[in-house]
Scaffold this motif. Sequence first.
Motif, PDB file in Angstrom:
ATOM      1  N   ALA A  18       0.917  -1.146   0.177  1.00 61.26           N
ATOM      2  CA  ALA A  18      -0.035  -0.006   0.112  1.00 61.26           C
ATOM      3  C   ALA A  18       0.764   1.427  -0.039  1.00 61.26           C
ATOM      4  O   ALA A  18       1.775   1.324   0.614  1.00 61.26           O
ATOM      5  N   ASP A  19       0.575   2.303  -0.895  1.00 61.64           N
ATOM      6  CA  ASP A  19       1.141   3.614  -0.860  1.00 61.64           C
ATOM      7  C   ASP A  19       2.770   3.244  -1.054  1.00 61.64           C
ATOM      8  O   ASP A  19       3.674   4.095  -0.624  1.00 61.64           O
ATOM      9  N   GLY A  20       3.020   2.302  -2.002  1.00 63.39           N
ATOM     10  CA  GLY A  20       4.469   2.105  -2.429  1.00 63.39           C
ATOM     11  C   GLY A  20       5.233   1.545  -1.441  1.00 63.39           C
ATOM     12  O   GLY A  20       6.595   1.526  -1.820  1.00 63.39           O
ATOM     13  N   GLU A  21       4.897   0.846  -0.440  1.00 67.19           N
ATOM     14  CA  GLU A  21       5.518  -0.072   0.452  1.00 67.19           C
ATOM     15  C   GLU A  21       4.870  -1.188   0.785  1.00 67.19           C
ATOM     16  O   GLU A  21       3.587  -1.473   0.745  1.00 67.19           O
ATOM     17  N   ARG A  48       7.353  -2.382   8.048  1.00 66.36           N
ATOM     18  CA  ARG A  48       7.356  -1.436   6.648  1.00 66.36           C
ATOM     19  C   ARG A  48       8.501  -1.605   6.117  1.00 66.36           C
ATOM     20  O   ARG A  48       9.720  -1.526   6.579  1.00 66.36           O
TER      21      ARG A  48
END
Length: 412
Positions: A18-21, A48
């Motif tokens: 999600a959201d590039g990670e 993360r």
Amino acid sequence: MKVLVDTPQGLSGRLLRADGEYLFSFDANASEDAAPALGMPLRPLPFRRKSLFPVFQMNLPEGFVLEQIKLRLAKAGIADPLLLLSVIGSHSPIGRLRFNLESPETSGLPVVAGGRPGVRLAELLANKESKALFARLVDDFVLRSGLSGVQPKVLVPEAPPAQASAADQLLTNEKAAVTTSDLIVKSGLDVYPGLSINEFFCMSVVKRAGLPVPEFFLSDDGELFIMRRFDRPADGSRLGFEDMAALAGVDTDEKYKGSYKTVLKLLSFYCSPGGYQSAKSQLFDMVALSCILGNGDAHLKNFGVLYEGVRAEVAMAPAYDIVCTRLYIPDDTLALTLDGSKVFFAARQGLLSFGVECGLKPNSIGPRLAQLAQLTLDMLEEMADTVARLPGLRNAIEPEALLYRRTFAGGA
């Protein structure tokens, strides 16, 4: 999309992007023993990372296996690492983790059949058309083969021997419903001619040197190298396995970065006290034999640790994937630095320093190197017929072994 991460100790948690990670969150009911990795202990906050967590990357295929899987999944449009992980990691991945999509009915993914009949070891060894057989094995089993490394290989379920009784076969089939006894079948194909003979000889040297190794075999025609996986004991349990790239927290494409001292430090941090001394000795011998045998592929992913659970005893994994790469790349170098250098010629001096770091007595290092060199020379004679089947193998190994014997025979 969420991927469920399961362990023998229960559901660990959920992996998503999600959201590039990437995020990994523990399940609300997960226990400390269900942590996915030694470096990812139970905690309330998610982990993360910009790229996939190394312990999960470890289960993604590389090289030949990855290309074969991509060919078969092209119509399904599978390029996402999480989708790929859920395909090859749902059945029998290396280590104790398994991966499944939380909502598989909406994925459109192919189902990896776990009930396909296995292959008998005797048939693999005696087959006279091994290249054609290997192609069939790839077709049948590549979607269950989460194997790293560039060498052509496939994970094949082992069928019981033909002479096994009906009752034994029934017990084997019942056990296979829980966990599969697998064989890792490798072939050099036309990319690395004779690689199976190469690995069989090198692993035979390592075994003779007294290092722990998985059970391994060479097919009669010399085209297949077959190894039993070492993360599945006879009792059917799933052992945890983490390679040094995963323990170091680095991506797979960084496996050639670092030094053998890095591996030693990771062993000191993760190995249980009772097994650390033997791990240090094993590491020294593995590095020394890689130097003598001309193995330029002893990178971070070719060393690892084994454990039953994240809070159980941690030991160094057996030696595996040792070949003479200088047969194919005469000017090859070491995969990792040794005393600041990757040059094979400088390794003789580097091993003296590395031996001290591994806890060996200074006056024992030279004799051990001479012993390993002599053992290699002895194996070249003992296995002369096998070595002769691969032109160039003797010439790629013998001069270095003679040099080590001449240098260290009188001590160091």
